[in-house]
Design an enzyme around this catalytic site. Structure first.
Site, PDB file in Angstrom:
ATOM      1  N   TRP A 357       0.827  -1.208   0.000  1.00 41.58           N
ATOM      2  CA  TRP A 357       0.000   0.000   0.000  1.00 41.58           C
ATOM      3  C   TRP A 357       0.861   1.256   0.000  1.00 41.58           C
ATOM      4  CZ3 TRP A 357      -1.123   3.517   4.281  1.00 41.58           C
ATOM      5  CH2 TRP A 357      -0.367   3.276   5.428  1.00 41.58           C
ATOM      6  N   ASP A 358       2.148   1.066   0.275  1.00 44.00           N
ATOM      7  CA  ASP A 358       3.093   2.183   0.260  1.00 44.00           C
ATOM      8  C   ASP A 358       3.056   2.925  -1.079  1.00 44.00           C
ATOM      9  OD1 ASP A 358       3.679   0.240   2.162  1.00 44.00           O
ATOM     10  OD2 ASP A 358       5.828   0.529   2.070  1.00 44.00           O
ATOM     11  N   GLU A 488       1.184  -1.390  13.331  1.00 41.19           N
ATOM     12  CA  GLU A 488       1.274  -2.841  13.410  1.00 41.19           C
ATOM     13  C   GLU A 488       1.699  -3.330  14.788  1.00 41.19           C
ATOM     14  OE1 GLU A 488       3.890  -3.643  10.183  1.00 41.19           O
ATOM     15  OE2 GLU A 488       2.321  -3.487   8.660  1.00 41.19           O
ATOM     16  N   LYS A 600       3.853   2.120  16.362  1.00 40.71           N
ATOM     17  CA  LYS A 600       4.919   1.928  15.391  1.00 40.71           C
ATOM     18  C   LYS A 600       4.942   3.059  14.354  1.00 40.71           C
ATOM     19  CE  LYS A 600       6.659  -1.452  12.019  1.00 40.71           C
ATOM     20  NZ  LYS A 600       6.383  -2.717  11.302  1.00 40.71           N
ATOM     21  N   GLN A 601       3.762   3.443  13.886  1.00 36.85           N
ATOM     22  CA  GLN A 601       3.665   4.499  12.883  1.00 36.85           C
ATOM     23  C   GLN A 601       2.318   5.186  13.004  1.00 36.85           C
ATOM     24  OE1 GLN A 601       3.550   1.477   9.512  1.00 36.85           O
ATOM     25  NE2 GLN A 601       2.389   3.131   8.592  1.00 36.85           N
TER      26      GLN A 601
END
Length: 773
Positions: A357-358, A488, A600-601
């Protein structure tokens, strides 16, 4: 961090040879051309720790899934980016003793990646165990002009001896992947043979029958004069070399030019692959090193004309952004519709696959603004062509009626990622693909894409979302259970705010697109309706979900809930972590990570970035102020999104700090994993941090808007934007914004909300006291 590289505006420079950093440098100094690429392995034999890697776009292997126990819906394989034929090898012998930097004394070592010209260069002095000393210079490039071509110039000078230097350039197809699930060798022997000053090796994959041929042709000189030598050829399974033995006196210099062509059955008929490759290498050898190098460097100079970002007063920031842009264009050029952008590009094996998906969330904006519109359109069409497979993927998980779930990882449209919490639960990827369609149209104004392909994709994705929600009798709301959001570090959670919000947006945007195509292209709409079996009754259910969806909020804190139980966790900030625990994914158990509050993000913040117009600034600020301190940024995709939102909120110090982290993530090895390869897809976020962050660039209804700010650490900066065929140069100085149309007929822009007409070759200067330091 590991800061061992010199700071230079246009070059990456490593001074001194440290075997402990060899794998990291192999990643950082990687080269490619969008068609193929390789890690910066040494040409000469090296017995030290190394990850040999040469990669060809689109060539992969379906490595059987390796799990403890099987789950229905699991992909049968994990697609491995294949380590392919090694074409760079040159064995070197000095008076019969082999050159090996792991076994000799190395001084004056310098490795340089010249980003302006796309050249990998290396020089060193080696003293062998015999006491013989040589000086070596090597220059290598993978041609941006001729996509199947790689070239090496290798020079050896005898410093303190007379005798012989033997050079044995070779092609070796007997290679392996370190990440093979069952230690399988993925290649079978094809054919191999030698010819005058060269040779050809063909190999084929054990599955899927990809065929690859690599050919070399060599020329040798001494002290600048060509030598007419008869090489000794050696041919064995998947291997061919040509050995040249040259007599030398002290201070003599021997030069070898090695020309290589690497071709595959993706682009050539298998029966002609061997002959094509041999003929091609003969042809390029006649062109010669000097001309091939000029073609290649000219192509790079042209790329930089349309994509460069120039920062004044901060060399580390400058080096970082150019490194990121350089690697992006080495990885993807948009010239082959079958290729996409893998997370590691041509720099390593980790993650497999070529599409995450990046691409849609991070890479599309970069190419949308630095390359012609057709390149971004190509990325969208890649997903459209995979729509039937996305529908199959959803069917395997129990979805019906044309619902589509695009894969988390893929090579050919099939899901090939086999971590359950990602394969089954990280379904937010569907939203990024829909958002890419919206993003493309709002930048280009090309609404024809909806009727050509986009609407079919949107309908299929919205069908998935409508089935993924379920109605909770207890809440009297639609909920989404058992998902993993962008963060995640939380798996199998309920009501991830980001996933639910983007799902609702998808359904809403799809309904708007349906009405638009129905009104403006009724015949096309009827074709789409029949092809997709669309019925307006579907949207009644979608609207019911939108009317009664549950989106978690905490009224006391004024924030959106990342997931239902996030506030049940012990709340700490990342600043409270001891440095010895960072990154936590390398020091903590997975159980401890999942129970922690650490992120994480960007998750909620990712949604605020995508949909900033949906919320007032106070709402964005409250959520950013709560979640960013809890974010450890251990995903490469995290710092750039936070930098953009921080810029919007006026947090200039935080934005700059996060920009440096994303810009130098690999150069300074923030996450201690660069030895595995570079973070290619997140590199587009570096560009976004500047252009969407500091410069405040937005696209609305096909028009560009800017709200620039200038970091205190910078004297000025400028960047290029290619918009509707017009290339704009936007320069930010302490008290003014200067916009020039370098190419095209002109453009309309909005700066701080005011409208400006930008005509060709005329500067528009806009006073901006807000930029004053």
């Amino acid at each position: 961090m590991d800061k061992y590289l010199e700071t230079d505006e246009w070059k990456i420079i490593e001074e001194g040879f440290d075997p402990q950093r060899q794998r990291s440098s192999e990643s950082i100094f990687s080269i490619g051309n969008g068609h193929m690429g390789q890690r910066a392995n040494f040409e000469e034999h090296y017995s030290g720790d190394s990850l040999q890697g040469s990669y060809i776009g689109g060539i992969y292997y379906p490595d059987p899934t390796k799990v403890g126990w099987w789950k229905n819906g699991y992909p049968d394989y994990f697609a491995k980016v294949l380590n392919s034929v090694n074409w760079i090898g040159i064995d070197v012998y000095v008076n019969g003793e082999q050159l090996d930097l792991a076994e000799c004394s190395v001084t004056d070592f310098t490795r340089t990646l010249d980003m302006k010209q796309g050249l990998l260069q290396r020089s060193f002095v080696a003293e062998l165990q015999s006491g013989n000393k040589i000086a070596v210079e090597a220059c290598r490039f993978v041609s941006m002009e001729r996509t199947e071509v790689g070239v090496i110039e290798y020079k050896i000078k005898a410093l303190n001896f007379s005798g012989t230097v033997k050079l044995a350039p070779y092609i070796n197809g007997e290679v392996y992947n370190e990440d093979a699930n069952y230690d399988e060798i993925f290649w079978d022997e094809g054919t191999q043979d030698s010819f005058d000053d060269g040779g050809v090796v063909t190999t084929k994959t054990k599955k899927l029958a990809f065929h690859v041929a690599a050919a070399m042709k060599n020329t040798v000189q001494k002290n600048g004069k060509s030598l007419d030598l008869e090489a000794t050829a050696s041919v064995s399974s998947m291997y061919v070399d040509q050995a040249y033995e040259i007599s030398v006196e002290e201070n003599d210099e021997v030069q070898l030019q090695k020309y290589a062509v690497v071709s595959s059955s993706l682009n050539h008929a298998r029966k002609r692959l061997h002959s094509h490759t041999k003929q091609s290498v003969d042809d390029i050898a006649k062109v010669g090193f000097k001309q091939l190098k000029k073609e290649h460097t000219d192509r790079w100079l042209n790329i930089w004309k349309g994509s460069d970002v120039h920062i004044e007063g901060d060399d580390e920031a400058q080096q970082g952004i150019r490194f990121n842009i350089f690697q992006l264009y080495q990885t993807y050029t948009g010239e082959d519709e079958r290729l996409n952008i893998g997370p590691k590009g041509f720099t390593g094996e980790k993650y497999g696959g070529c599409t995450y998906w990046d691409t849609e969330a991070y890479c599309l904006p970069f190419y949308l603004n630095t390359a012609p519109d057709k390149v971004a359109r190509q990325l969208l069409w890649y997903r459209y062509r995979h729509l039937p497979k996305a529908i199959e993927n959803a069917q395997k998980l129990g979805f019906t009626d044309g619902a589509a779930l695009y894969p988390m990882v893929t090579m050919n449209g099939e899901e090939c990622h086999n971590e359950w919490e990602i394969t089954f639960e990280e379904v937010h990827r569907n939203g990024a693909i829909a958002y890419a369609i919206y993003n493309y149209i709002r930048h280009t104004g090309d609404e024809s894409y909806l009727e050509e392909a986009g609407l079919e994709v949107l309908i299929a994705i919205s069908r998935f979302w409508s089935q993924r929600f379920n109605f909770s009798e207890k809440r009297q709301k639609y909920v989404m259970l058992g998902v993993t959001g962008p963060n995640e570090y939380e798996n199998n959670i309920n009501n991830n705010w980001y996933t639910s919000y983007i799902a609702c947006w998808c359904m809403r945007y799809t309904m708007e697109a349906i009405e638009k195509v129905r009104d403006e292209s009724p015949e096309q709409f009827e074709e789409i309706r029949q092809k997709t079996s669309y019925d307006d009754a579907e949207t009644e259910h979608w609207n019911d979900i939108l009317d009664r969806v549950y989106l978690g909020e905490d009224e006391d804190l004024g924030i959106f809930l990342q997931q239902d139980n996030y506030l049940d966790k012990v709340q700490r900030t990342a600043s409270e972590l001891d440095k010895s625990e960072r990154p936590i994914n390398q020091h903590w158990s997975w159980d401890r990570i999942l129970r922690s509050c650490f992120i994480k993000q960007g998750d909620v913040v990712q949604g605020l970035y995508f949909f900033e117009d949906h919320f007032d600034e106070d709402t964005i600020r409250r959520n950013f102020d709560f979640y960013e301190p809890r974010t450890v940024h251990e995903s490469s995709l995290s710092p750039c999104i936070h930098a953009i939102v921080a810029s919007k909120l006026g947090y200039s110090d935080k934005a700059y700090q996060l920009y440096l982290r994303t810009a130098r993530l690999d150069l300074d090895d923030y996450n201690k994993e660069v030895h595995q390869g570079l973070h290619i897809t997140s590199m587009a976020g570096t560009w976004m941090s500047i252009v969407e962050g500091f410069a405040g660039k937005r696209a609305k209804e096909g028009k560009l808007h800017f709200s620039p700010s200038l970091p205190d650490e910078w004297q000025a900066y400028s960047f290029k934007i290619l918009h509707k065929g017009n290339r704009l140069n936007v320069r930010l100085e302490p008290e003014q914004v200067i916009i020039t149309c370098e190419k095209g007929s002109g453009s309309t822009c909005y700066v701080y909300g005011e409208k400006y007409e930008i005509s060709q070759d005329k500067e528009v200067i806009i006073s901006a006291p807000v930029l004053s330091k």
